[in-house]
Motif scaffolding. Structure first.
Motif, PDB file in Angstrom:
ATOM      1  N   GLU A  84       0.852  -1.183   0.000  1.00 24.85           N
ATOM      2  CA  GLU A  84       0.000   0.000   0.000  1.00 24.85           C
ATOM      3  C   GLU A  84       0.894   1.241   0.000  1.00 24.85           C
ATOM      4  O   GLU A  84       1.713   1.417   0.897  1.00 24.85           O
ATOM      5  CB  GLU A  84      -0.907  -0.013   1.228  1.00 24.85           C
ATOM      6  CG  GLU A  84      -2.009   1.000   1.126  1.00 24.85           C
ATOM      7  CD  GLU A  84      -3.060   0.844   2.225  1.00 24.85           C
ATOM      8  OE1 GLU A  84      -4.220   1.184   1.965  1.00 24.85           O
ATOM      9  OE2 GLU A  84      -2.704   0.403   3.334  1.00 24.85           O
ATOM     10  N   THR A 104       0.616   5.180   0.185  1.00 27.03           N
ATOM     11  CA  THR A 104      -0.408   6.148   0.569  1.00 27.03           C
ATOM     12  C   THR A 104       0.172   7.555   0.670  1.00 27.03           C
ATOM     13  O   THR A 104       1.391   7.734   0.739  1.00 27.03           O
ATOM     14  CB  THR A 104      -1.016   5.779   1.941  1.00 27.03           C
ATOM     15  OG1 THR A 104       0.041   5.725   2.898  1.00 27.03           O
ATOM     16  CG2 THR A 104      -1.724   4.455   1.890  1.00 27.03           C
ATOM     17  N   LYS A 115      -0.952  12.099   0.359  1.00 21.54           N
ATOM     18  CA  LYS A 115      -1.916  13.160   0.085  1.00 21.54           C
ATOM     19  C   LYS A 115      -1.333  14.140  -0.930  1.00 21.54           C
ATOM     20  O   LYS A 115      -0.150  14.444  -0.883  1.00 21.54           O
ATOM     21  CB  LYS A 115      -2.239  13.884   1.398  1.00 21.54           C
ATOM     22  CG  LYS A 115      -3.212  15.021   1.211  1.00 21.54           C
ATOM     23  CD  LYS A 115      -3.781  15.487   2.540  1.00 21.54           C
ATOM     24  CE  LYS A 115      -4.622  16.716   2.291  1.00 21.54           C
ATOM     25  NZ  LYS A 115      -5.742  16.869   3.159  1.00 21.54           N
ATOM     26  N   THR A 138      -6.743  10.609  -6.978  1.00 21.95           N
ATOM     27  CA  THR A 138      -7.013  11.138  -5.629  1.00 21.95           C
ATOM     28  C   THR A 138      -8.498  11.447  -5.452  1.00 21.95           C
ATOM     29  O   THR A 138      -9.189  11.837  -6.386  1.00 21.95           O
ATOM     30  CB  THR A 138      -6.223  12.431  -5.341  1.00 21.95           C
ATOM     31  OG1 THR A 138      -6.496  13.393  -6.364  1.00 21.95           O
ATOM     32  CG2 THR A 138      -4.731  12.156  -5.273  1.00 21.95           C
ATOM     33  N   THR A 146      -6.411  12.583  -1.014  1.00 19.88           N
ATOM     34  CA  THR A 146      -5.667  11.418  -0.512  1.00 19.88           C
ATOM     35  C   THR A 146      -5.642  10.307  -1.560  1.00 19.88           C
ATOM     36  O   THR A 146      -6.499  10.230  -2.447  1.00 19.88           O
ATOM     37  CB  THR A 146      -6.277  10.869   0.790  1.00 19.88           C
ATOM     38  OG1 THR A 146      -7.645  10.552   0.570  1.00 19.88           O
ATOM     39  CG2 THR A 146      -6.187  11.893   1.901  1.00 19.88           C
ATOM     40  N   ALA A 189      -4.352   5.950  -2.133  1.00 20.40           N
ATOM     41  CA  ALA A 189      -3.850   4.672  -1.619  1.00 20.40           C
ATOM     42  C   ALA A 189      -3.752   3.728  -2.805  1.00 20.40           C
ATOM     43  O   ALA A 189      -4.765   3.283  -3.352  1.00 20.40           O
ATOM     44  CB  ALA A 189      -4.778   4.118  -0.542  1.00 20.40           C
ATOM     45  N   LYS A 235      -2.967   0.212  -4.029  1.00 16.90           N
ATOM     46  CA  LYS A 235      -2.915  -1.109  -3.412  1.00 16.90           C
ATOM     47  C   LYS A 235      -2.634  -2.165  -4.464  1.00 16.90           C
ATOM     48  O   LYS A 235      -3.101  -2.059  -5.594  1.00 16.90           O
ATOM     49  CB  LYS A 235      -4.248  -1.416  -2.722  1.00 16.90           C
ATOM     50  CG  LYS A 235      -4.540  -0.501  -1.558  1.00 16.90           C
ATOM     51  CD  LYS A 235      -5.930  -0.732  -0.981  1.00 16.90           C
ATOM     52  CE  LYS A 235      -6.214   0.283   0.103  1.00 16.90           C
ATOM     53  NZ  LYS A 235      -7.558   0.181   0.645  1.00 16.90           N
ATOM     54  N   LYS A 285       4.943  -1.159   2.569  1.00 21.75           N
ATOM     55  CA  LYS A 285       4.409   0.170   2.890  1.00 21.75           C
ATOM     56  C   LYS A 285       5.317   1.289   2.399  1.00 21.75           C
ATOM     57  O   LYS A 285       6.538   1.171   2.447  1.00 21.75           O
ATOM     58  CB  LYS A 285       4.270   0.332   4.424  1.00 21.75           C
ATOM     59  CG  LYS A 285       3.363  -0.688   5.074  1.00 21.75           C
ATOM     60  CD  LYS A 285       1.944  -0.157   5.172  1.00 21.75           C
ATOM     61  CE  LYS A 285       1.041  -1.166   5.852  1.00 21.75           C
ATOM     62  NZ  LYS A 285      -0.224  -1.351   5.156  1.00 21.75           N
ATOM     63  N   THR A 298       4.816   5.862   2.228  1.00 16.96           N
ATOM     64  CA  THR A 298       3.890   6.980   2.262  1.00 16.96           C
ATOM     65  C   THR A 298       4.633   8.255   1.903  1.00 16.96           C
ATOM     66  O   THR A 298       5.806   8.419   2.263  1.00 16.96           O
ATOM     67  CB  THR A 298       3.172   7.086   3.631  1.00 16.96           C
ATOM     68  OG1 THR A 298       2.133   8.055   3.528  1.00 16.96           O
ATOM     69  CG2 THR A 298       4.114   7.461   4.749  1.00 16.96           C
ATOM     70  N   ASP A 333       3.858  12.618   0.306  1.00 12.48           N
ATOM     71  CA  ASP A 333       2.898  13.651  -0.079  1.00 12.48           C
ATOM     72  C   ASP A 333       3.438  14.454  -1.259  1.00 12.48           C
ATOM     73  O   ASP A 333       4.641  14.498  -1.493  1.00 12.48           O
ATOM     74  CB  ASP A 333       2.644  14.603   1.109  1.00 12.48           C
ATOM     75  CG  ASP A 333       2.001  13.876   2.289  1.00 12.48           C
ATOM     76  OD1 ASP A 333       1.260  12.895   2.049  1.00 12.48           O
ATOM     77  OD2 ASP A 333       2.232  14.286   3.435  1.00 12.48           O
TER      78      ASP A 333
END
Ligand SMILES: [Cu+2]
Length: 232
Positions: free
Chosen positions: A22, A24, A26, A183, A188, A190, A192, A222, A224, A226
């Motif tokens: 995943e 993730t 923003k 988004t 946001t 994600a 997957k 994982k 993450t 932005d």
């Protein structure tokens, strides 16, 4: 095989989808975009005016209360060269409803079938003008008509327009791999899927604001990060 070995084998088998990952984060827009315009022609049109729900607005920048930027495609741009992945089993829909395309921005994978639909009780015309793929231009005369389409080459931002209602525009991007997402209205995302651990270039692509890239490392499935766009 003794029972301990059997158990060990069962545990190993259960743990196999180790690559279920995943990514993730923003996407935000810095600064204040020009306000959306009400598309007065929708209500003024004899047909569209009957089915329009509220005021139709331009969607150049759709920004949430905290700057979250919707309609941005976030995807793995580099790091998967030479690998192949199955086409997603989902079938996206590009609908024409209330004389607007829904959604405004969509993404499909190369070879992924999608439906183009007319939910309105009068004619629309679907004119897709890619630069790399083969375009199409056809009428959808009746309510509920669905035409299945597919693109066979990667290409960002293919313009869809309706020649009957010139304000009707949508953009469809065709992705090389299944690791992409658009988004939501909070900005946001994600992504997957069975993405192996490793280093990748992640890109955020917005039809007006442009593209930003970030180097990411997926560890233990994982990652993450932005993105922040400037208003253009
Ligand atoms: Cu139309």
């Amino acid at each position: 095989m003794n029972s301990m070995l059997k158990m060990a084998a069962a545990v190993a088998a259960a743990a196999l989808p180790l690559t279920a990952a995943e990514v993730t984060g923003k996407v935000t827009l810095k600064g204040t975009p020009p306000p959306a315009n009400i598309i007065a022609a929708v209500k003024a049109d004899a047909n569209c005016g009957k089915v329009a729900k509220g005021d139709a607005k331009t969607r150049t920048y759709v920004v949430g209360a905290d700057g979250g930027l919707a309609n941005t495609i976030v995807y793995i741009k580099k790091g998967l060269e030479g690998k192949t992945f199955p086409v997603p089993s989902t079938k996206p829909e590009i609908d024409q409803a209330g004389c607007m395309y829904q959604p405004y921005v969509a993404a499909v994978m190369v070879g992924q079938k999608f439906d183009v639909k007319n939910s309105d009780p009068f004619m629309h015309n679907v004119n897709a003008t890619p630069k790399i793929n083969k375009g199409f231009n056809f009428a959808q005369a009746s309510q509920g008509q669905v035409n299945e389409k597919v693109f066979d080459k990667a290409e960002m931002g293919i313009r869809f327009a309706c020649n009957v209602h010139p304000w009707m525009i949508a953009y469809v991007s065709v992705m090389e791999n299944p690791f992409f997402v658009v988004t939501d209205d909070k900005g946001t995302f994600a992504i997957k899927g069975d993405l192996p651990d490793g280093k990748y270039t992640l890109e955020a692509f917005h039809q007006k604001a442009g593209a930003l890239t970030q180097e990411i490392e997926v560890k233990g499935g994982k990652a993450t990060t932005d993105f922040a766009f400037d208003v253009k």
